[in-house]
Design an enzyme around this catalytic site. Structure first.
Site, short mmCIF file in Angstrom:
data_model
loop_
_atom_site.label_atom_id
_atom_site.label_comp_id
_atom_site.label_asym_id
_atom_site.label_seq_id
_atom_site.Cartn_x
_atom_site.Cartn_y
_atom_site.Cartn_z
N ASP A 45 0.81 -1.14 0.04
CA ASP A 45 0.18 -0.15 0.02
C ASP A 45 0.73 1.16 -0.03
O ASP A 45 2.10 1.29 0.38
CB ASP A 45 -0.92 0.19 1.29
N ASP A 46 0.16 2.36 -0.54
CA ASP A 46 0.75 3.68 -0.32
C ASP A 46 1.95 4.11 -1.05
O ASP A 46 2.26 5.42 -1.25
CB ASP A 46 1.20 3.97 1.28
N HIS A 96 -5.97 2.86 -3.95
CA HIS A 96 -6.11 3.21 -2.58
C HIS A 96 -6.34 4.59 -2.32
O HIS A 96 -5.54 5.30 -1.64
CB HIS A 96 -4.52 2.78 -2.15
N HIS A 100 -4.20 10.05 0.09
CA HIS A 100 -4.34 8.96 1.20
C HIS A 100 -5.25 9.52 2.40
O HIS A 100 -4.71 10.04 3.26
CB HIS A 100 -2.99 8.75 1.79
N HIS A 186 3.83 -2.01 3.19
CA HIS A 186 3.82 -0.82 2.63
C HIS A 186 5.45 -0.47 1.91
O HIS A 186 6.21 -0.85 2.48
CB HIS A 186 3.76 0.32 3.60
ZN ZN Z 1 -2.55 3.20 3.18
#
Ligand code: ZN
Length: 227
Positions: A45-46, A96, A100, A186
């Protein structure tokens, strides 16, 4: 008095209530693991991040492991070559949000924009229309399941607090791990609350994990290939 109580409860129902419902009630469109023999799903993620994502892609390539990247739309826009590389090397790409942001801070209309804008960006870069969605922080609002009604909402079976460089649980990233597990990691430490160098710690732990693996690592299904 009752009216005031109802009004005070509404924001809670829209945010925490919707998230608790999704986590406890477990609607079938929310995926935490898959029935896949001899397979583990790595998800990141991210990102993308210009420093860590290429290192991660190199590592995955070395072990012939495929993964799924839940990207932040504005970063995908900034680093399109990293998405092209993910796609070319057989990884899946999911949404995602464009920034964020938690669904708790978004109206239904804003949530829809966050999802659809990111979907369009991924499509423009890779030619793939993704139906994979992971809400930041695993936060749902009352409109999430309706807005993402054609998507697979992917949570996780294992989480390691790897956004922290220390005091994480990466020592738990080890075998054996159940078939069909979805691991959440991540590849960007710039998110609020994360440590900027945390991905380097994750990469080291992941290398040990991949080196001792007996199961295969596949990308999550959920993309329409149109190119
Ligand atoms: Zn995230």
């Amino acid at each position: 008095m009752k009216k005031w109580l109802a009004l005070a409860t509404l924001p809670l129902a829209y945010t925490v209530g919707a998230t608790l419902y999704a986590r406890i009630k477990k609607p079938s469109r929310i995926t935490r693991s898959l029935a896949s023999p001899n397979t583990v799903y790595l998800t990141f993620d991210d990102g993308p991040n210009p420093y860590y994502t290429p290192q991660l892609l190199d590592l995955l390539k070395r072990y012939d492991a495929k993964a799924t990247f839940f990207v932040v739309g504005e970063l995908a826009q900034k680093y399109p070559h990293l998405l092209r590389r993910m796609h070319k090397e057989g990884h899946a790409i999911g949404i995602h949000h464009y920034a964020h942001k938690s669904a708790w801070q978004l109206t239904p209309h804003q949530l829809q924009q966050q999802i659809e804008q990111t979907r369009r960006i991924i499509y423009a870069i890779t030619g793939v229309r993704t139906h994979l969605y992971r809400p930041p922080w695993g936060h749902f609002n009352a409109a999430t399941m309706h807005i993402a009604k054609h998507d697979y909402v992917v949570l996780w079976s294992h989480i390691f607090k790897d956004w922290k460089a220390t005091h994480n649980n990466l020592h738990l990233l080890k075998h054996p791990i159940a078939d069909g597990s979805i691991l959440l990691l991540h590849d960007n430490g710039d998110t609020k609350g994360a440590d900027s160098t945390a991905p380097s710690v994750m990469l080291k732990a992941l290398e040990g994990f991949l080196a001792t693996a007996t199961q295969q690592f596949l990308a999550l299904p959920g993309e329409d290939n149109e190119c």
